[in-house]
Design an enzyme around this catalytic site. Structure first.
Site: not given
Length: 266
Positions: A2-3, A108
DNA sequence: AATGGGACCTGCGCGC
DNA sequence: TGCGCGCAGGTCCCAT
């Protein structure tokens, strides 16, 4: 990860759910994501604490528990937070006194959680440059014209400007009609000005639409953000440009996939 | 100083 | 259907 817009969406949603709520239990399913302190101190240090404040620095979430106790969550690429019931895929689960759960999701396992006395001294916070919203156009001009790096790589350099990642860097450049390959010190004053406005617009729009779910990101209710369908170039390689119909090209820059319109972006 | 590559990880979609 | 490959919104570390 997420940015900035996705992390800000999480922060605002969580404020409505867990502010002043007490953490009664912490379950760590994957200890790899706990970077400090050790596992038992991490749990012991959190259980019984209330969430006093939820902050964000660029792409990093910070939960203030006490003046000298902070939970720092860096979602990296695939991290997100799911609020409500306990989730079987969670990597870490926080149980609150009202019976609700906050699940740290991270397929991940690249994200990281830290419990610390302070956050300002953490490397990945201390070395952050200003966020676009904190910058004046003149400051941005100085940053851009002082470097000869490719402009897209510069936009993603968190030490110079923080909060922009691989999606919104591409989108801002498309909006500003600037090729990601341009050396930043070759941009004219007008181009830099247009780019700066484009960055602010794209980030504001992305916050308004609750972020983009182009990969694993979901909001704390598990829902997709609405910005994904408004993206103009990201992930559109081979498809026609919305402006001129030229096929969108994809190249690698700074090790990351980069989409742009070879005709519109000069 | 800038750039390129690999590492960290899992999981998904694609082509064969 | 099943498998291998490439790729994924971030960051760090190393070599050149």
């Amino acid at each position: 990860m997420p940015e900035l817009p996705e992390v800000e969406t999480i922060r605002r949603d969580l404020e409505k759910k867990i502010l002043n709520k007490k953490i009664v239990e912490v379950k760590v399913i994957k200890k790899k994501v706990i970077k400090e302190p050790d596992l038992s101190e991490f749990k012991k240090g959190l259980e019984g604490e209330k969430v006093k404040e939820i902050l964000r620095k660029a792409k990093v979430l910070i939960f203030k528990l006490r003046d000298d106790k902070f939970l720092i969550v860096h979602l990296r690429i695939s991290g997100w937070l799911l609020y409500g019931e306990e989730d079987p895929k969670a990597r870490v689960v926080f149980k609150f006194s009202d019976g609700k759960f906050l699940n740290y999701m991270d397929p991940r396992l690249l994200g990281e959680l830290r419990l610390r006395k302070d956050f300002k001294d953490l490397k990945f916070i201390k070395e952050l440059g200003p966020e676009p919203f904190e910058l004046k156009e003149e400051d941005f001009k100085k940053i851009v014209s002082s470097k000869k790096t490719k402009i897209k790589v510069l936009l993603m350099d968190q030490a110079l400007i923080s909060g922009i990642g691989n999606v919104y860097a591409q989108e801002a450049l498309f909006r500003a009609k600037i090729s990601p390959l341009r050396e930043s010190n070759s941009l004219s004053s007008e181009e830099i000005s247009f780019l700066f406005k484009s960055i602010l617009e794209i980030l504001k729009e992305a916050i308004k639409y609750r972020g983009s779910s182009v990969d694993t990101y979901r909001d704390i209710g598990g829902r997709e953000g609405g910005m994904g369908q408004r993206l103009k170039v990201y992930g559109r390689q081979g498809e026609p440009c919305f402006v001129c119909k030229t096929p969108i090209r994809k190249i690698t820059l700074g090790g990351r996939g980069t989409c742009f319109c070879p005709k519109c972006q000069k």
